[in-house]
Design a protein around this motif. Sequence first.
Motif, PDB file in Angstrom:
ATOM      1  N   ILE A  78       0.836  -1.206   0.000  1.00 38.02           N
ATOM      2  CA  ILE A  78       0.000   0.000   0.000  1.00 38.02           C
ATOM      3  C   ILE A  78       0.871   1.257   0.000  1.00 38.02           C
ATOM      4  O   ILE A  78       0.606   2.210  -0.739  1.00 38.02           O
ATOM      5  N   ARG A  79       1.906   1.245   0.832  1.00 32.47           N
ATOM      6  CA  ARG A  79       2.783   2.405   0.918  1.00 32.47           C
ATOM      7  C   ARG A  79       3.486   2.665  -0.415  1.00 32.47           C
ATOM      8  O   ARG A  79       3.602   3.816  -0.862  1.00 32.47           O
ATOM      9  N   SER A  80       3.943   1.591  -1.057  1.00 33.47           N
ATOM     10  CA  SER A  80       4.618   1.734  -2.346  1.00 33.47           C
ATOM     11  C   SER A  80       3.669   2.280  -3.411  1.00 33.47           C
ATOM     12  O   SER A  80       4.039   3.146  -4.218  1.00 33.47           O
ATOM     13  N   LEU A  81       2.434   1.779  -3.414  1.00 29.17           N
ATOM     14  CA  LEU A  81       1.439   2.244  -4.391  1.00 29.17           C
ATOM     15  C   LEU A  81       1.168   3.737  -4.216  1.00 29.17           C
ATOM     16  O   LEU A  81       1.145   4.491  -5.195  1.00 29.17           O
ATOM     17  N   LYS A  82       0.971   4.167  -2.971  1.00 29.22           N
ATOM     18  CA  LYS A  82       0.665   5.576  -2.719  1.00 29.22           C
ATOM     19  C   LYS A  82       1.875   6.468  -2.987  1.00 29.22           C
ATOM     20  O   LYS A  82       1.730   7.587  -3.489  1.00 29.22           O
ATOM     21  N   THR A  83       3.068   5.970  -2.669  1.00 32.45           N
ATOM     22  CA  THR A  83       4.290   6.718  -2.979  1.00 32.45           C
ATOM     23  C   THR A  83       4.426   6.925  -4.477  1.00 32.45           C
ATOM     24  O   THR A  83       4.753   8.021  -4.953  1.00 32.45           O
ATOM     25  N   GLN A  84       4.146   5.862  -5.232  1.00 30.92           N
ATOM     26  CA  GLN A  84       4.256   5.965  -6.683  1.00 30.92           C
ATOM     27  C   GLN A  84       3.195   6.887  -7.258  1.00 30.92           C
ATOM     28  O   GLN A  84       3.449   7.614  -8.230  1.00 30.92           O
ATOM     29  N   TYR A  85       2.015   6.885  -6.659  1.00 32.58           N
ATOM     30  CA  TYR A  85       0.958   7.793  -7.095  1.00 32.58           C
ATOM     31  C   TYR A  85       1.394   9.244  -6.897  1.00 32.58           C
ATOM     32  O   TYR A  85       1.205  10.082  -7.794  1.00 32.58           O
ATOM     33  N   ASN A  86       1.996   9.542  -5.751  1.00 28.53           N
ATOM     34  CA  ASN A  86       2.485  10.895  -5.495  1.00 28.53           C
ATOM     35  C   ASN A  86       3.604  11.269  -6.461  1.00 28.53           C
ATOM     36  O   ASN A  86       3.711  12.424  -6.886  1.00 28.53           O
ATOM     37  N   THR A  87       4.426  10.279  -6.825  1.00 26.32           N
ATOM     38  CA  THR A  87       5.483  10.529  -7.809  1.00 26.32           C
ATOM     39  C   THR A  87       4.885  10.901  -9.154  1.00 26.32           C
ATOM     40  O   THR A  87       5.379  11.793  -9.849  1.00 26.32           O
ATOM     41  N   VAL A  88       3.815  10.211  -9.538  1.00 30.46           N
ATOM     42  CA  VAL A  88       3.126  10.532 -10.796  1.00 30.46           C
ATOM     43  C   VAL A  88       2.636  11.983 -10.774  1.00 30.46           C
ATOM     44  O   VAL A  88       2.827  12.735 -11.741  1.00 30.46           O
ATOM     45  N   LEU A  89       2.018  12.394  -9.672  1.00 32.43           N
ATOM     46  CA  LEU A  89       1.466  13.749  -9.580  1.00 32.43           C
ATOM     47  C   LEU A  89       2.564  14.808  -9.640  1.00 32.43           C
ATOM     48  O   LEU A  89       2.449  15.800 -10.376  1.00 32.43           O
ATOM     49  N   THR A  90       3.635  14.624  -8.877  1.00 33.11           N
ATOM     50  CA  THR A  90       4.713  15.622  -8.864  1.00 33.11           C
ATOM     51  C   THR A  90       5.425  15.679 -10.212  1.00 33.11           C
ATOM     52  O   THR A  90       5.810  16.768 -10.669  1.00 33.11           O
ATOM     53  N   THR A  91       5.569  14.524 -10.857  1.00 29.95           N
ATOM     54  CA  THR A  91       6.218  14.502 -12.173  1.00 29.95           C
ATOM     55  C   THR A  91       5.343  15.178 -13.213  1.00 29.95           C
ATOM     56  O   THR A  91       5.840  15.910 -14.084  1.00 29.95           O
ATOM     57  N   ARG A  92       4.027  14.963 -13.130  1.00 30.25           N
ATOM     58  CA  ARG A  92       3.097  15.630 -14.047  1.00 30.25           C
ATOM     59  C   ARG A  92       3.172  17.154 -13.869  1.00 30.25           C
ATOM     60  O   ARG A  92       3.194  17.909 -14.860  1.00 30.25           O
ATOM     61  N   ASP A  93       3.234  17.610 -12.616  1.00 34.05           N
ATOM     62  CA  ASP A  93       3.323  19.050 -12.352  1.00 34.05           C
ATOM     63  C   ASP A  93       4.644  19.616 -12.868  1.00 34.05           C
ATOM     64  O   ASP A  93       4.679  20.736 -13.409  1.00 34.05           O
ATOM     65  N   SER A  94       5.719  18.859 -12.697  1.00 39.93           N
ATOM     66  CA  SER A  94       7.027  19.301 -13.199  1.00 39.93           C
ATOM     67  C   SER A  94       7.018  19.395 -14.721  1.00 39.93           C
ATOM     68  O   SER A  94       7.616  20.306 -15.308  1.00 39.93           O
ATOM     69  N   LEU A  95       6.337  18.457 -15.366  1.00 41.45           N
ATOM     70  CA  LEU A  95       6.227  18.482 -16.823  1.00 41.45           C
ATOM     71  C   LEU A  95       5.465  19.718 -17.286  1.00 41.45           C
ATOM     72  O   LEU A  95       5.881  20.383 -18.245  1.00 41.45           O
ATOM     73  N   ASN A  96       4.366  20.043 -16.622  1.00 38.08           N
ATOM     74  CA  ASN A  96       3.595  21.229 -16.992  1.00 38.08           C
ATOM     75  C   ASN A  96       4.421  22.499 -16.841  1.00 38.08           C
ATOM     76  O   ASN A  96       4.354  23.403 -17.677  1.00 38.08           O
ATOM     77  N   ALA A  97       5.216  22.564 -15.766  1.00 38.80           N
ATOM     78  CA  ALA A  97       6.075  23.733 -15.556  1.00 38.80           C
ATOM     79  C   ALA A  97       7.141  23.818 -16.649  1.00 38.80           C
ATOM     80  O   ALA A  97       7.452  24.911 -17.150  1.00 38.80           O
ATOM     81  N   ALA A  98       7.684  22.665 -17.027  1.00 37.45           N
ATOM     82  CA  ALA A  98       8.706  22.640 -18.084  1.00 37.45           C
ATOM     83  C   ALA A  98       8.119  23.071 -19.419  1.00 37.45           C
ATOM     84  O   ALA A  98       8.789  23.750 -20.216  1.00 37.45           O
ATOM     85  N   LYS A  99       6.878  22.687 -19.680  1.00 40.23           N
ATOM     86  CA  LYS A  99       6.230  23.095 -20.933  1.00 40.23           C
ATOM     87  C   LYS A  99       6.048  24.609 -20.992  1.00 40.23           C
ATOM     88  O   LYS A  99       6.158  25.217 -22.069  1.00 40.23           O
ATOM     89  N   ALA A 100       5.761  25.230 -19.857  1.00 42.84           N
ATOM     90  CA  ALA A 100       5.629  26.690 -19.816  1.00 42.84           C
ATOM     91  C   ALA A 100       6.971  27.350 -20.119  1.00 42.84           C
ATOM     92  O   ALA A 100       7.037  28.364 -20.831  1.00 42.84           O
ATOM     93  N   GLN A 101       8.045  26.766 -19.591  1.00 46.31           N
ATOM     94  CA  GLN A 101       9.383  27.303 -19.832  1.00 46.31           C
ATOM     95  C   GLN A 101       9.787  27.182 -21.297  1.00 46.31           C
ATOM     96  O   GLN A 101      10.361  28.093 -21.880  1.00 46.31           O
ATOM     97  N   VAL A 102       9.464  26.038 -21.910  1.00 47.80           N
ATOM     98  CA  VAL A 102       9.859  25.848 -23.303  1.00 47.80           C
ATOM     99  C   VAL A 102       9.050  26.750 -24.221  1.00 47.80           C
ATOM    100  O   VAL A 102       9.531  27.192 -25.278  1.00 47.80           O
ATOM    101  N   ALA A 103       7.819  27.056 -23.842  1.00 47.81           N
ATOM    102  CA  ALA A 103       7.008  27.966 -24.653  1.00 47.81           C
ATOM    103  C   ALA A 103       7.647  29.348 -24.687  1.00 47.81           C
ATOM    104  O   ALA A 103       7.721  29.997 -25.747  1.00 47.81           O
ATOM    105  N   GLU A 104       8.122  29.801 -23.542  1.00 46.56           N
ATOM    106  CA  GLU A 104       8.794  31.104 -23.477  1.00 46.56           C
ATOM    107  C   GLU A 104      10.104  31.078 -24.255  1.00 46.56           C
ATOM    108  O   GLU A 104      10.422  32.017 -25.005  1.00 46.56           O
ATOM    109  N   ALA A 105      10.865  29.980 -24.095  1.00 45.54           N
ATOM    110  CA  ALA A 105      12.142  29.860 -24.805  1.00 45.54           C
ATOM    111  C   ALA A 105      11.923  29.796 -26.310  1.00 45.54           C
ATOM    112  O   ALA A 105      12.708  30.343 -27.102  1.00 45.54           O
ATOM    113  N   ASN A 106      10.848  29.139 -26.734  1.00 45.56           N
ATOM    114  CA  ASN A 106      10.524  29.031 -28.153  1.00 45.56           C
ATOM    115  C   ASN A 106      10.182  30.400 -28.736  1.00 45.56           C
ATOM    116  O   ASN A 106      10.566  30.738 -29.866  1.00 45.56           O
TER     117      ASN A 106
END
Length: 289
Positions: free
Chosen positions: A204-232
């Motif tokens: 259970i702990r591993s599943l929930k940890t991985q779920y949180n990893t998915v969420l934080t990685t998704r948020d990091s991806l969205n932030a990176a997309k905003a940065q690349v839009a400005e750089a573009n």
Amino acid sequence: IDDIWDQADSADNDVTWASLRYSAGLLTKQADNNYEDAEMEKIQYDQQEAKLVYQAQEMMVSLEQSAYNLENLQSTRDLLQQQYEATQAQMSVGMATQTDVLTALKSVQDQDTAILTAKKSQENVHRNLCLMLGWSADAQPEIREVPQPDLSRVDALDPNADAQTAIDNNYDVRYYTKKAGNLTSQDLIESNQAAIVNAKDTAIRSLKTQYNTVLTTRDSLNAAKAQVAEANLNLAQANLAVGSQTKLQYQSTLNTYTSAKNDVNTKELQLLLALEAYDWNVKGLTTSN
């Protein structure tokens, strides 16, 4: 072991009786603990197979990520080369010293070293991946790009709903549960039950940890997309301004864009792997303790 029990029953003194019973009990416990039936062996085999598949996925992501890293390093090298040439030009008109030129050259040389190190690391990943998948170390199989992550899946994930499935499928839970039926020693039965409880908690702990990893990685991806839009946008403006800016200025803008673009690519790889790891947890493989 039965013979030892029989010898204990027929012992002619208490010391021999106690010693034989202790030896028989110890051997019984060891036999209980070491015994594995066919189903237990199959569970462990399947667990190792799942681990190898997941490790291969990690290596494929790492291999593709190394290509983005090399592109970043080369882009930075191009920028450092432009800075070196600009410093040489400045020295020719008295605006920079020989020390400035040597420092700029040293930066280019250090970057070349970093590129060589990254290439060797990439080659090691490629070699290990080939060996893991059954090819020779120097094989050159076609390794395609990994697929894009399905962003729509993120909001659909529900670790609470998936928890029981993760427990039911968990290899360690299944192994210890099957082992329980083979034990006769009371203290081993109790310790095995504790192992089952711990395996369930870990699943259970591993599943929930991985779920949180998915969420934080998704948020990091969205932030990176905003940065690349400005750089573009900045790169597009730089392209329009060709002739009114120096090569160094243009290379600096291009370097920023390349870094931002590859940051998005890297974050996409990380999100894909996070989603895969979540799925593995649901299928029974613990990926984080």
